[in-house]
Design an enzyme around this catalytic site. Structure first.
Site, PDB file in Angstrom:
ATOM      1  N   SER A   1       6.713   4.094   8.394  1.00  0.00           N
ATOM      2  CA  SER A   1       5.423   4.753   8.652  1.00  0.00           C
ATOM      3  C   SER A   1       4.220   3.984   8.451  1.00  0.00           C
ATOM      4  O   SER A   1       4.177   3.282   7.558  1.00  0.00           O
ATOM      5  CB  SER A   1       5.419   6.141   7.758  1.00  0.00           C
ATOM      6  OG  SER A   1       4.233   6.790   7.811  1.00  0.00           O
TER       7      SER A   1
ATOM      8  N   TYR B   1       5.567   9.930  -0.770  1.00  0.00           N
ATOM      9  CA  TYR B   1       5.906   9.311   0.505  1.00  0.00           C
ATOM     10  C   TYR B   1       5.443   8.130   0.992  1.00  0.00           C
ATOM     11  O   TYR B   1       5.734   7.457   1.151  1.00  0.00           O
ATOM     12  CB  TYR B   1       5.289  10.494   1.681  1.00  0.00           C
ATOM     13  CG  TYR B   1       5.425  10.284   3.032  1.00  0.00           C
ATOM     14  CD1 TYR B   1       6.967  10.568   3.573  1.00  0.00           C
ATOM     15  CD2 TYR B   1       4.735   9.773   4.022  1.00  0.00           C
ATOM     16  CE1 TYR B   1       7.277  10.246   4.840  1.00  0.00           C
ATOM     17  CE2 TYR B   1       5.026   9.456   5.220  1.00  0.00           C
ATOM     18  CZ  TYR B   1       6.338   9.615   5.781  1.00  0.00           C
ATOM     19  OH  TYR B   1       6.701   9.396   7.109  1.00  0.00           O
TER      20      TYR B   1
END
Length: 255
Positions: free
Chosen positions: A143, A156
């Site tokens: 990501s 995250y």
């Protein structure tokens, strides 16, 4: 001729979103695909659709939060499909919360799924990926959160940043037999992306404004990310390892 004819591929987190698109594209390109996920109903439906196209796929249910589950998943792929050529660690969770707000349980599970499971999968899969002198390929779904901070995404962002470091380190250790690369998507039309809105102060409107912040003026569809994964998984990228391919509509360039 498909780019992946004769290959066996494992895609984790394959029952929806980017993982589903990857699995379907790999099958369309000739691979026999093992789809992994926790939703057996969705997984079996995707397999049914792939088989209906005359392609090859199986579904293997597993929650990848433990070393044993990852080891058993690789063993099941070898048992059911006879080998492994391509590994796509794609499973991921959000684990929302700031450093002082996120629960320890959520922190641990986020790192278990997003980071530790990739380590466990690599540990179990690498001997098979380079068995009999063949050349294997690993493409990890990361990501842009590896490099960009987002409100209330502590676990995250940390997991994706560490994951990129793991990919680069493992690529050095296991070349030239195995190529290990990473795709870092930006905003993509997935359930995970939509669920991330609650981390912001304006969850009702924040996602509506995202396209205007991107040079491409729209978010991605999962198939666009899958095409980047296919490039790195196939021989088209035969001299590429330890690389991170950012596919984010210009989000990183725009700052």
């Amino acid at each position: 001729m498909g780019k992946l004819n004769g290959k066996v591929a494992l895609v984790t987190g394959a029952t929806k979103g980017i993982g589903k698109a990857i699995a379907e594209l790999m099958a369309a390109e000739g691979a026999t695909v093992a789809l992994n996920g926790r939703d057996a109903v969705a997984g079996e439906m995707i397999v049914k659709n792939i088989l209906g196209q005359g392609q090859k796929a199986v579904f293997l249910k597993a929650d990848l939060s433990s070393p044993e589950a990852n080891h058993n998943l690789i063993a099941s792929v070898i048992e059911n499909l006879g080998g492994l050529d391509i590994l796509i660690p794609n499973a991921g969770v959000l684990g929302l919360g700031s450093v002082t707000d996120v629960s320890i349980e959520t922190w641990r599970r986020t790192l278990d799924i997003n980071l530790n499971s990739v380590f466990y999968l690599l540990r179990a899969a690498i001997p098979h990926l380079k068995a009999d002198g063949k050349s294997g390929s690993v493409v990890v779904t990361g990501s842009i959160a590896a490099h960009k901070g987002f409100p209330n995404h502590a676990a995250y962002c940390a997991s994706k940043g560490a994951l990129e470091a793991l990919v680069k380190q493992a690529a050095v250790d296991y070349a030239p037999e195995i190529r290990i690369n990473m795709v870092n998507p930006g905003p993509t039309d997935t359930e995970l992306y939509k669920n991330s809105a609650v981390a912001f102060s304006n969850p009702e409107t924040v996602l509506d404004k995202v396209p205007d912040t991107l040079p491409m003026k729209r978010i991605a569809n999962p198939g666009e990310i899958a095409k980047a994964v296919l490039f790195l998984a196939s021989d088209d990228s035969s001299w590429t390892t330890g690389s991170v391919l950012t596919v984010d509509g210009g989000a990183s360039a725009a700052g």
